[in-house]
Design an enzyme around this catalytic site. Sequence first.
Site, short mmCIF file in Angstrom:
data_model
loop_
_atom_site.label_atom_id
_atom_site.label_comp_id
_atom_site.label_asym_id
_atom_site.label_seq_id
_atom_site.Cartn_x
_atom_site.Cartn_y
_atom_site.Cartn_z
N GLU A 135 -78.77 107.61 -28.04
CA GLU A 135 -78.91 106.16 -28.24
C GLU A 135 -79.64 105.98 -29.56
OE1 GLU A 135 -80.43 103.45 -25.39
OE2 GLU A 135 -79.31 104.32 -23.71
N GLU B 83 -82.51 107.20 -18.84
CA GLU B 83 -83.91 107.05 -19.22
C GLU B 83 -84.82 107.09 -17.98
OE1 GLU B 83 -84.07 104.95 -23.48
OE2 GLU B 83 -83.91 103.54 -21.82
#
Length: 613
Positions: free
Chosen positions: A239, A163
Amino acid sequence: MRFAIGDTDFLLDGEPHRVLSGAIHYFRVHPDLWADRIRKAKLMGLNTIETYVAWNAHEASPGQFDFTDGLDLGRFLDLVEASGMHAIVRPGPYICAEWTNGGLPYWLFTDGTVGIRRDEPQFLAAVSRYLDALAPILVPRQIDAGGADGPGGPIVLVQVENEYGAYGSDPVYLTKLEAMHRAIGLTVPFTSVDQPMGTMLEDGSLPSLHKTGSFGSRSESRLARLRQAQPTGPLMCSEFWDGWFDSWGEHHHTTSAADSAADLDVLLAAGGSVNVYMFHGGTNFGFTNGANDKGVYRPIATSYDYDAPLDEAGRPTAKFHAFRSVIERYAPVPPLPASMEPGGSGRLTDGQEARLAPATDLAVRLDRSTALRTLLPQLTSWTTHETTPTFDELGAASGFVLYRTEVDLPTGGVLTVGGEVRDRVLVSVDGRSVGVLEREHHDRAIALPPVTGTLELLVEDQGRVDYGTRIGEPKGLIGGVAVDGVPLSRWTASPLALDPMPTGALDVLRALEPVGSAAAADVLAGPVVALGSFELDTVSDRYLALDGFRKGVAWVNGFCLGRYWSRGPQQTLAVPGPVLRAGHNEVVVFELHASASRTVHLRIEPDLGHTEA
């Protein structure tokens, strides 16, 4: 075998392949339970297991790597392969994961000159050493490691960074990081992950990294944004958030199984691949939990149950069955054994559970106890300093540090911390408790009574920040300590050796005379360490309840279960079955404040606290 990224699909030996993955962090699960959790993932219909790699767990000291026991990543991946499943590995170097320091070793930050998560020579050199240590584990376990005709290993994808678009935009750093992964011999496709919001997908990736998304709802619009950022290649949510983590002082987070399953259905109907985060959350054993700080510091709880399809004890939840029902519309799923059906035990024991007597709750009296100061010779290694050193300067990654200095305050005074308390301080004079300073409350001052003697500050690191700009901040008493504006000097300091607790300290506890059951003796005044023993005929996962206790740490048979705190939400600590043994067992509790009871309970059901509803 070969695994590749095609124009529309992942390709397994040239054929379209959908990745149906679930996250299991090996470092949050007792190693004797890995095979059980992996097998249950397959029973839900998954074909892949994903895990982060926690750098700071493996390299606690510079250049000293540990890949044994619960950190045996190679064994974990071999169990994935033995189950007939694939693996996705996310080595970071930053992982977030609600794990202390986001997986980055604390020692990276001690001299203040290392540039984290960017193109900085010292950081990249440390990452290079870390990847070199991972190479013998990861490289031969890639799916193409056996050659074009060989069986290879389980690893099909490797994620670079984590991320990153939420943190920065440095394509030079990402390019060098990708090259370092390739240089150790990784040949499978590489991915990145970011939230499909704003410019995160573009900022956090490179054209050579396959972009994947992280989200848990609004699958259709999230996939559309992902397709906008990446016009070709398979769509993947790597995710798929099916729950959330808990922080101390908040409620236990749960999400609707029906709503999560509906979003999963939309994702799979669009042809997407998925990694369910989490399939099984596990536990932040020891002092491994992270924290968040967005103006107010919030340490993360010990339980990482995450309201996942498999609960903290490895039992299927309603979400397990809801997800399985969705998956079987798109892929074959194996039959469930009776124990995994709704209402079953959740144990994969091939019928063994029918022959075992059902477990019951068990009360354990902590009949041996002593003040923390009695055990200090076994727990400390003192050094002297002019000012209060940080945890980092003392080589303490986490846990507790005790600071001492002599004071002469005939009329008392006001103690102040010059900068910030990180994270919680028990203040005492000559062994008498004065009060607490808490980072969450932005405390920096406390009134001291008249005293000529020893001032003690027991400082607890409640979890290093795992997300945002405060990653890597030092722990301890930042900015020095003063009384009435006059700096205090000539300190002695020592980390407390608590994970594991030294044998010598346990021997002292065992040698104590048991305390009777009179009402006056049925309380504990902290800081105190107490021990009790109990017998078991058979072992299975249990939950330690500490009703009447306030805050501290607990161990069973030397295994550090982690922190407890009466503010909740969780009211029990997970005790993995392999930690227990048939026959004699011991529980140790380090209570910081006081307890209204000496009795703890081993329960068969968890209590993770109140929910928002």
